[in-house]
Enzyme design. Structure first.
Site, PDB file in Angstrom:
ATOM      1  N   SER A 561       0.836  -1.285  -0.049  1.00 31.85           N
ATOM      2  CA  SER A 561      -0.178  -0.088   0.005  1.00 31.85           C
ATOM      3  C   SER A 561       0.743   1.265  -0.113  1.00 31.85           C
ATOM      4  O   SER A 561       0.883   1.833   1.016  1.00 31.85           O
ATOM      5  CB  SER A 561      -0.937  -0.048   1.160  1.00 31.85           C
ATOM      6  OG  SER A 561      -1.762   1.385   1.154  1.00 31.85           O
ATOM      7  N   ALA A 613       6.638  -2.964  -5.814  1.00 28.33           N
ATOM      8  CA  ALA A 613       5.617  -1.953  -5.174  1.00 28.33           C
ATOM      9  C   ALA A 613       4.368  -2.452  -5.590  1.00 28.33           C
ATOM     10  O   ALA A 613       3.953  -2.622  -6.534  1.00 28.33           O
ATOM     11  CB  ALA A 613       6.276  -0.600  -6.099  1.00 28.33           C
ATOM     12  N   GLU A 614       3.455  -1.955  -4.500  1.00 30.17           N
ATOM     13  CA  GLU A 614       2.176  -2.390  -4.649  1.00 30.17           C
ATOM     14  C   GLU A 614       1.540  -0.855  -4.564  1.00 30.17           C
ATOM     15  O   GLU A 614       1.291  -0.386  -3.291  1.00 30.17           O
ATOM     16  CB  GLU A 614       1.830  -3.311  -3.570  1.00 30.17           C
ATOM     17  CG  GLU A 614      -0.022  -3.385  -3.515  1.00 30.17           C
ATOM     18  CD  GLU A 614      -0.608  -4.257  -2.526  1.00 30.17           C
ATOM     19  OE1 GLU A 614      -0.675  -5.441  -2.592  1.00 30.17           O
ATOM     20  OE2 GLU A 614      -0.665  -3.156  -1.390  1.00 30.17           O
ATOM     21  N   ASP A 615       1.265  -0.344  -5.624  1.00 32.22           N
ATOM     22  CA  ASP A 615       0.923   1.053  -5.492  1.00 32.22           C
ATOM     23  C   ASP A 615      -0.526   1.211  -6.800  1.00 32.22           C
ATOM     24  O   ASP A 615      -0.311   1.143  -7.698  1.00 32.22           O
ATOM     25  CB  ASP A 615       1.873   2.026  -5.945  1.00 32.22           C
ATOM     26  CG  ASP A 615       1.386   3.560  -6.314  1.00 32.22           C
ATOM     27  OD1 ASP A 615       0.200   3.909  -5.349  1.00 32.22           O
ATOM     28  OD2 ASP A 615       2.053   4.103  -6.811  1.00 32.22           O
TER      29      ASP A 615
END
Length: 897
Positions: A561, A613-615
Site C-alpha cells: 500500500s 511496489a504495490e501502488d
C-alpha cells in the site's frame, strides 16, 4: 601538529567496531571504556586559502558529478518522451533534497550501511564483557529502565536517567545489565575481560595469567631497549632537567625563573650534538616557518626509516585474543543477567507519568492475550541449540512465479497453523506446483489475528502465533533448500495504533514515530502514519528492512500500500489532473525519499534483493533506476487486473465481455510491462471480505453440468491469460491454484471467533475438478519453468477481436490463442504468425485431464502455417477453437519460403 581536540573523535563501541563518533547514531556516542581523540591541523595562514580552494572544488564537482556518474534526475521522462515542466522541476528538487538528506545522514552515521544496521546496537544484545547491553529510543521520556522477571519487574534495578550516562541528546537510552557472579567466584582481574559466547572452549583458563600474556606480547612486540621509556616514563624528562639545570637544580617554579624558549633550547641541543652519530639523535626534526599560531608550535617531521619500521610492526592481537575466555568458563563463573526466554518490558517515566512499553527493537514478542499485558522475550539460545543454516540462497531467477501464503491459515485443521507445519506440509506442495518463490503475509508481530498482519505492532519480531524465531529460520532455510525464494509482504506504510504493544505514544509523546494530529492517523483504517522526515524514524525503518535480510535471509519484499504513504490523502482521492497529482501539495516528499533510499541501500547491500511496489496509483518511475529519477523498484503490481476480473464475473454477462478492455488492462502501462507482476486473484479476493474466483464460478453449481463446465473453463482461461500476457512475474494465493471453494474468514466476534473457515482444504487436491484445476495450473507453471515463457520478452499482441471474443498473441516462438465466446466455436479460425513453419500445440485447456471436454483430436495438435497476411503478420494458422478454450503452440520447425 598533533593535538587533543573535540573536532573529530574516535570511540570503541560495544560491538567492537571502531568508527568516528560524530558520524554514529546519537546513542552510539556512549564510549567503552575510554575515548581517544585525534586532530591534525595545518598552519593558520594556509587555512583560508585551502578553504577557498575546497569550496571552489566542491562547487565545480557538484555541477559535474551527476553528469559524470550518469545521474539524470529527469532521465526516465526524457527516455519516455514525457514533457511536463512542473513534474520535471519536482523531480529535480527531489533529487537535490535527496542529496541534502544523504549529507544529513552522514553527519550522524559512518555510512549508509551504518544507517541500515541499527539492530546491531539497538535492542538487547550480549556483550563479550560478561554483560547485556540494551538500547532504545524514547526522546520524550526522562527516565528509562528495563523491567522483567529477571529483576522482579523493578523499575529501579536496571535503569538510566536523563542527563546521565544512559541518555544522549537524540533521545537514545542505554542500559547495562551486568551478569551476576556465582557464589564463591571473584571478579575478573581485567575489567575488560572478554568471553567468546559461541565457542565452548576454555582459552584464558589454561593456567597462563594475563600478566604473563602481556609480558609475552611486550617481549615479542618491542625490540631490546624500545620499551625502555614506556617502563620508565620519567627517565627522559629527569635527565633533560638535570642537563639543563645541573644536579642541584631549582625545585620550585619560583626558583626556576625565566628559561629560554623551546626553539632556542632545541637549536642549542642540536648544535652541541652535531658531531654525534645519527643513532644518538631523535628520529625527527623540528621546522618552524613562523606562520603558526601560538598553539601550533612545531611541525614534526619523522624519519622515514623510523616511520617504516614502526608501521611494519604487527599489533599483538593474537595475545589479546589469548586472554579471551570461552563460554564454558563464563557459565562456570557467571549467571546471565537476562537468561534466554526472559520476559521484559521498557519502563519510561514521562511528564504524564510512568509507562510500560514493549521495546521497539524487540525481536520476539508475546502480544496481549486474555487480558495479559504484552511483553518482549529475550531470545538467546545456547550455541548448541540455536538454529544453524544448512542451505544457500537460490540464484535470482529470470522470472518469478510467486506463491502467496499466510502461515496461520495454511493448515487443514480449524486452528492457527505453525511455522513447523507450514514447512513440513505446504513447502513441498509449492515445489510440486512449479512455483519458484513464496510470499508470506503477516510475519511481523501484529495486533489481533483477524487483522491478517497489516496492523504491525513490533517490526523486528517474528509473530509468536506461528512459532519461534528459530522456527521461522528453518522455514526460510528449507524453502531455499527446495529452490524457493522467500519474500515478505512488508508494511511500512502505517502501523498499529495500539499503545501497550505498538509504537503509538511510545515515549508518552504523540509525535515520536508518527506525525502529530490528523496527519498521524490514517483516514480510514485507524492506523498511525510514520514521520518519514525524521532521521531516527528513517533509521528505524531502513534498519528493519535490512534486519529481515540479515537475520532471516529473506530474498525480497513487496511494499504494501504505497499510496497510503506517498499521499497525505492516503490514495483516497480522484486522480484526474495528470502529472500534477504526483507532485502537488498532497504528496509526501519525505515518504518518496524514504522509498528511494530504501531501494538504493537494499540493492547496494544485497545486490540480488528483489523489491516489489504495490501502488494503486502507479506513481511515475516506480521501476526506473534511482539515478534516472525513479524510485528503484524491480517490479510493480498490476492491481487493475483482479478488479477487472471480479467486475466481469460479478456484473457483466459472458457474451458482453470486451476483449479490448481485458487486453489493455492486463498489459497496463506498455512502457513498464516487463516490470509488471500480474495476478488474477490474490489474498484480497479470499480474505478481505471478498470471494475467490472458485467461489464465484463453482459455488453451488456442482449439480449443474453446464454451469460447472463454464466455471472450470473460465477459471483456467483467466489464469492462463493473466500469466502469459503480462510481465516477468506472476502471483497466486495459496489454494487458488486448485480452485479452493470457500472464502477465508478469520475468527472475529461476528462469527463467534470460529476457525472453521480460517484454513485450507488440501484434501480436495486428491480428486475431482480441484485435482484437474491443479493439474492445469501446474502445467502452466511448468511452461515457464521448462521453456522460459515469461523471460522471453514482451508479448506481441496482434489479434484482439471483440465480436468473435478471440485474443491471440505471441511471445518468442510461442503462440497463445483464447476463445472467450460462451457458445460459438470456430473451425479454421485464422490468426497471424510472423514465422512460417510448423506449430505444435503444447497446452490445451480443453483436455479431459484438465476438466475439459476433449473436443480436439490428436492430429489437430500439429498446424502448418499458410502464406497469407493476417493481423499484420506475413503468415497465418487456421486452427479449431472450441468455445471457452485456450491453446498454446510452439514453433517447432521453420519453413523457408
Amino acid at each position: 601538529m598533533v593535538s587533543l581536540s573535540n573536532q573529530t573523535s574516535f570511540s570503541f563501541y560495544p560491538n567492537n567496531r571502531f568508527v568516528p563518533e560524530k558520524t554514529r547514531l546519537g546513542a552510539a556516542g556512549l564510549n567503552f571504556p575510554r575515548k581517544i581523540k585525534v586532530k591534525v591541523t595545518c598552519f593558520a595562514a594556509d587555512q583560508p586559502r585551502q578553504q577557498q580552494q575546497k569550496k571552489k572544488k566542491s562547487q565545480s564537482q557538484s555541477t559535474t558529478s551527476d553528469a559524470e556518474s550518469g545521474v539524470n534526475p529527469v532521465g526516465f521522462l526524457t527516455k519516455l518522451g514525457i514533457a511536463d515542466r512542473i513534474f520535471a522541476q519536482f523531480l529535480r528538487e527531489r533529487h537535490k533534497a535527496l542529496k541534502d538528506l544523504k549529507d544529513e545522514i552522514l553527519k550522524r552515521h559512518f555510512d549508509l550501511r551504518d544507517l541500515a544496521s541499527g539492530f546491531e546496537l539497538l535492542g538487547m544484545h550480549r556483550h563479550m564483557e560478561h554483560r547485556v547491553d540494551f538500547m532504545d529510543w524514547g526522546p520524550g521520556a526522562r527516565y528509562g529502565a528495563i523491567i522483567g522477571d529477571f529483576n522482579g519487574w523493578s523499575p529501579t534495578e536496571n535503569s538510566a536517567r536523563e542527563g546521565l550516562f544512559g541518555h544522549d541528546d537524540y533521545g537514545y537510552w542505554f542500559i547495562i545489565l551486568e551478569d551476576k557472579l556465582r557464589e564463591g567466584e571473584e571478579p575478573e582481574e581485567l575489567y575488560f575481560q572478554q568471553y567468546n559466547y559461541v565457542d565452548d572452549y576454555d582459552k584464558g583458563d589454561s593456567g597462563v595469567t594475563a600478566e604473563e600474556v602481556f609480558q609475552k606480547a611486550n617481549d615479542e612486540y618491542w625490540e631490546p631497549g624500545e620499551d625502555r621509556f614506556i617502563k620508565n616514563r620519567y627517565e627522559v624528562p629527569a635527565k633533560l632537567y638535570e642537563q639543563l639545570f645541573g644536579p642541584n637544580s631549582p625545585q620550585t617554579l619560583e626558583d626556576l625563573g625565566d628559561i629560554p624558549d623551546a626553539e632556542t633550547r632545541y637549536k642549542q641541543y642540536k648544535e652541541e650534538h652535531k658531531n654525534d652519530p645519527p643513532s644518538n639523535l631523535p628520529p625527527c626534526d623540528i621546522i618552524d616557518d613562523g606562520r603558526g599560531k601560538p598553539y601550533d608550535i612545531y611541525n614534526v617531521v619523522t624519519s622515514p626509516e623510523w616511520t617504516k619500521k614502526f608501521y611494519e610492526k604487527s599489533p599483538p592481537i593474537p595475545y589479546w585474543l589469548e586472554t579471551r575466555k570461552g563460554r564454558k568458563a563464563w557459565l562456570n563463573k557467571y549467571i546471565p543477567a537476562v537468561p534466554h526466554g526472559s520476559k521484559y518490558r521498557l519502563y519510561f517515566n514521562t511528564p504524564d507519568g510512568p509507562l510500560e512499553r514493549v521495546p521497539a527493537w524487540a525481536t520476539y514478542v508475546q502480544p496481549e492475550d486474555e487480558g495479559k499485558q504484552a511483553y518482549a522475550i529475550h531470545w538467546e539460545p545456547s550455541p548448541e541449540s540455536a538454529y544453524k543454516w544448512k542451505h544457500s540462497k537460490p540464484d535470482k531467477p529470470k522470472s518469478l512465479r510467486i506463491y502467496e501464503c499466510h502461515v496461520g491459515i495454511s493448515g487443514s485443521e480449524a486452528k492457527i497453523s505453525s511455522f513447523e507445519e507450514f514447512t513440513n506440509k505446504v513447502l513441498p506442495h509449492v515445489k510440486r506446483a512449479g512455483y519458484n518463490a513464496i510470499q508470506l503475509i503477516g510475519i511481523p508481530e501484529h495486533k489481533d489475528y483477524y487483522t491478517v498482519g497489516y496492523r504491525v505492532t513490533n517490526f523486528f519480531a517474528v509473530s509468536s502465533r506461528f512459532g519461534t524465531p528459530d522456527d521461522f529460520k528453518r522455514l526460510v532455510d528449507e524453502a531455499h533448500g527446495l529452490g524457493l525464494l522467500v519474500f515478505l509482504d512488508i508494511v511500512h506504510s502505517y502501523a498499529a495504533a495500539d499503545q501497550m504493544v505498538g509504537l503509538s505514544l511510545f515515549d508518552g509523546s504523540n509525535d515520536c514515530y508518527f506525525h502529530y494530529g490528523k496527519r498521524g492517523h490514517h483516514k480510514h483504517w485507524g492506523t498511525r502514519m510514520f514521520k518519514y522526515g525524521d532521521l531516527d524514524v528513517f533509521h528505524f525503518l531502513i534498519s528493519n528492512l535490512n534486519w529481515w535480510i540479515t537475520e532471516y535471509q529473506v530474498d525480497g519484499y513487496q511494499f504494501h500500500s504505497l499510496a497510503s504513504m506517498i499521499y497525505t490523502h492516503n490514495g483516497f482521492a480522484p486522480f484526474n489532473s495528470g502529472f500534477d497529482d504526483y507532485c502537488n501539495q498532497y504528496v509526501d516528499r519525505d515518504a518518496l525519499m524514504y522509498l528511494i533510499m530504501a531501494n538504493e541501500i537494499l540493492h547496494d547491500l544485497h545486490p540480488d534483493i528483489i523489491t516489489i511496489a504495490e501502488d494503486a496509483t502507479y506513481y511515475p518511475g516506480l521501476c526506473e533506476p534511482v539515478s534516472q529519477g525513479g524510485l528503484g523498484f524491480d517490479y510493480y503490481v498490476n492491481l487493475s487486473a483482479t478488479e477487472m476480473w471480479v467486475s466481469l464475473l460479478d456484473s457483466v454477462p459472458d457474451s458482453e465481455w470486451s476483449m479490448s478492455k481485458i487486453v489493455s488492462t492486463l498489459v497496463a502501462n506498455k512502457e513498464y510491462t516487463d516490470k509488471m507482476l500480474s495476478y488474477a486473484e490474490s489474498h484480497n479476493q479470499s480474505i478481505s471480505g471478498g470471494r475467490s474466483f472458485a467461489e464465484i464460478l463453482l459455488g453451488g453449481v456442482q449439480k449443474e453440468i453446464k454451469l460447472l463446465d463454464r466455471g472450470v473453463s473460465l477459471h483456467k482461461m483467466i489464469r492462463l491469460l493473466t500469466f502469459t500476457i503480462g510481465g516477468r512475474a506472476y502471483l497466486n494465493f495459496m489454494g487458488n491454484e486448485f480452485g479452493h471453494p470457500e472464502r477465508v474468514e478469520f475468527p472475529t466476534q461476528s462469527n463467534k471467533f470460529s476457525f472453521s473457515l480460517a484454513n485450507r482444504r488440501w484434501d480436495l487436491l486428491e480428486s475431482g475438478i480441484h485435482h484437474q484445476l491443479f493439474s492445469f495450473d501446474k502445467d502452466v507453471m511448468d511452461l515457464d519453468k521448462s521453456k522460459g515463457i515469461l523471460s522471453r520478452g514482451l508479448p506481441s499482441i496482434h489479434h484482439v477481436n471483440d465480436t468473435n471474443m478471440v485474443i491471440s498473441f505471441s511471445r518468442g516462438p510461442f503462440l497463445f490463442i483464447f476463445n472467450f465466446h460462451p457458445s460459438d466455436s470456430y473451425e479454421k479460425y485464422g490468426v497471424g504468425v510472423e514465422e512460417a513453419g510448423e506449430y505444435t500445440m503444447i497446452l490445451n485447456s480443453d483436455e479431459t485431464k484438465y476438466g475439459g471436454q476433449g473436443l480436439l483430436q490428436q492430429d489437430q495438435y500439429l498446424q502448418r502455417s499458410i502464406s497469407r497476411r493476417i493481423d499484420g503478420q506475413r503468415n497465418c494458422l487456421e486452427v479449431s477453437l472450441p468455445s471457452r478454450t485456450a491453446q498454446v503452440y510452439k514453433l517447432t520447425r521453420i519453413l523457408r519460403i
